[in-house]
Design a protein around this motif. Structure first.
Motif, PDB file in Angstrom:
ATOM      1  N   ILE A  78      -7.982  -4.684   6.877  1.00 48.04           N
ATOM      2  CA  ILE A  78      -8.634  -6.104   7.363  1.00 48.04           C
ATOM      3  C   ILE A  78      -7.414  -7.346   7.984  1.00 48.04           C
ATOM      4  N   LEU A  79      -6.347  -7.021   7.301  1.00 45.06           N
ATOM      5  CA  LEU A  79      -5.393  -8.003   7.756  1.00 45.06           C
ATOM      6  C   LEU A  79      -4.712  -7.789   8.950  1.00 45.06           C
ATOM      7  N   TRP A  80      -4.830  -6.470   9.279  1.00 48.22           N
ATOM      8  CA  TRP A  80      -4.218  -5.836  10.723  1.00 48.22           C
ATOM      9  C   TRP A  80      -5.277  -6.161  11.900  1.00 48.22           C
ATOM     10  N   ALA A  81      -6.485  -5.899  11.429  1.00 44.70           N
ATOM     11  CA  ALA A  81      -7.629  -6.418  12.270  1.00 44.70           C
ATOM     12  C   ALA A  81      -7.403  -7.950  12.618  1.00 44.70           C
ATOM     13  N   ALA A  82      -7.453  -8.599  11.590  1.00 49.17           N
ATOM     14  CA  ALA A  82      -7.274 -10.018  11.973  1.00 49.17           C
ATOM     15  C   ALA A  82      -6.107 -10.520  12.717  1.00 49.17           C
ATOM     16  N   HIS A  89      -4.301   1.271  -4.967  1.00 49.67           N
ATOM     17  CA  HIS A  89      -3.850   1.808  -3.790  1.00 49.67           C
ATOM     18  C   HIS A  89      -5.072   1.843  -2.914  1.00 49.67           C
ATOM     19  N   ALA A  90      -6.392   2.077  -3.389  1.00 46.81           N
ATOM     20  CA  ALA A  90      -7.490   1.757  -2.380  1.00 46.81           C
ATOM     21  C   ALA A  90      -7.663   0.255  -1.809  1.00 46.81           C
ATOM     22  N   ALA A  91      -7.519  -0.482  -2.892  1.00 45.54           N
ATOM     23  CA  ALA A  91      -7.789  -1.875  -2.536  1.00 45.54           C
ATOM     24  C   ALA A  91      -6.905  -2.335  -1.728  1.00 45.54           C
ATOM     25  N   HIS A 119      -4.090   7.980 -14.300  1.00 43.30           N
ATOM     26  CA  HIS A 119      -3.716   7.035 -13.307  1.00 43.30           C
ATOM     27  C   HIS A 119      -4.553   6.652 -12.317  1.00 43.30           C
ATOM     28  N   ASP A 120      -5.899   6.287 -13.032  1.00 44.40           N
ATOM     29  CA  ASP A 120      -7.174   5.909 -11.993  1.00 44.40           C
ATOM     30  C   ASP A 120      -6.839   4.483 -11.708  1.00 44.40           C
ATOM     31  N   ALA A 121      -6.079   3.602 -12.461  1.00 46.06           N
ATOM     32  CA  ALA A 121      -5.874   2.504 -12.066  1.00 46.06           C
ATOM     33  C   ALA A 121      -4.903   2.244 -10.975  1.00 46.06           C
ATOM     34  N   THR A 166       0.867  -0.993  -0.048  1.00 42.68           N
ATOM     35  CA  THR A 166       0.040   0.104   0.033  1.00 42.68           C
ATOM     36  C   THR A 166       0.983   1.291   0.018  1.00 42.68           C
ATOM     37  N   VAL A 167       2.042   1.251   0.754  1.00 42.91           N
ATOM     38  CA  VAL A 167       2.738   2.363   0.890  1.00 42.91           C
ATOM     39  C   VAL A 167       3.495   2.357  -0.353  1.00 42.91           C
ATOM     40  N   GLY A 168       4.029   1.613  -1.035  1.00 39.10           N
ATOM     41  CA  GLY A 168       4.788   1.631  -2.252  1.00 39.10           C
ATOM     42  C   GLY A 168       3.955   2.182  -3.164  1.00 39.10           C
TER      43      GLY A 168
END
Length: 127
Positions: A107-111, A98-100, A91-93, A75-77
């Motif tokens: 979700i992974l941090w919460a898990a 980035h959003a996905a 650059h919408d893609a 995400t940061v990258g």
């Protein structure tokens, strides 16, 4: 460490609210660009806080923690790349990736938090 632990949830909530605003509205106003700057700042500080908290407080990563750390790095990258190339329609893609990745990271941090906090809990059957 207490300061990080107490301010990190606030920073994460602000980042989510800021992300929601940026995903929903785009305008060439000072308010919008201030939100873009806030997103870059929060997006840089939140992962650092998460990594510091994960390393020092819980001390064990496990599969969920490693997946969350990898997703955070992705995400940061992508966010750095997006900041570099700019946020135009061409650059919408990149913005969507980035959003996905940001949603997956959350979700992974919460898990990971659930897994780590549940790993130390024991049921006592005394009595």
């Amino acid at each position: 460490m207490r300061r990080i632990a107490s301010t990190l949830p606030v920073a994460l909530v602000l980042l989510v609210l800021n992300s929601t605003y940026l995903a929903g509205w785009s305008s060439a106003t000072a308010f919008h660009y201030a939100n873009v700057a806030a997103h870059v700042l929060l997006g840089a500080l939140a992962p650092l806080g998460l990594w510091m908290l994960a390393r020092r407080v819980f001390g064990r990563w496990g599969a969920w923690g490693l997946a969350a750390a990898a997703a955070t790095g992705g995400t940061v990258g992508v966010g750095i790349y997006f900041a570099w190339v700019g946020g135009g329609r061409a650059h919408d893609a990149v913005r969507q990736w980035h959003a996905a990745l940001g949603a997956l990271t959350a979700i992974l941090w919460a898990a990971w938090v659930v897994a780590v906090s549940g790993a130390g809990a024991r049921v006592s059957r005394s009595g």
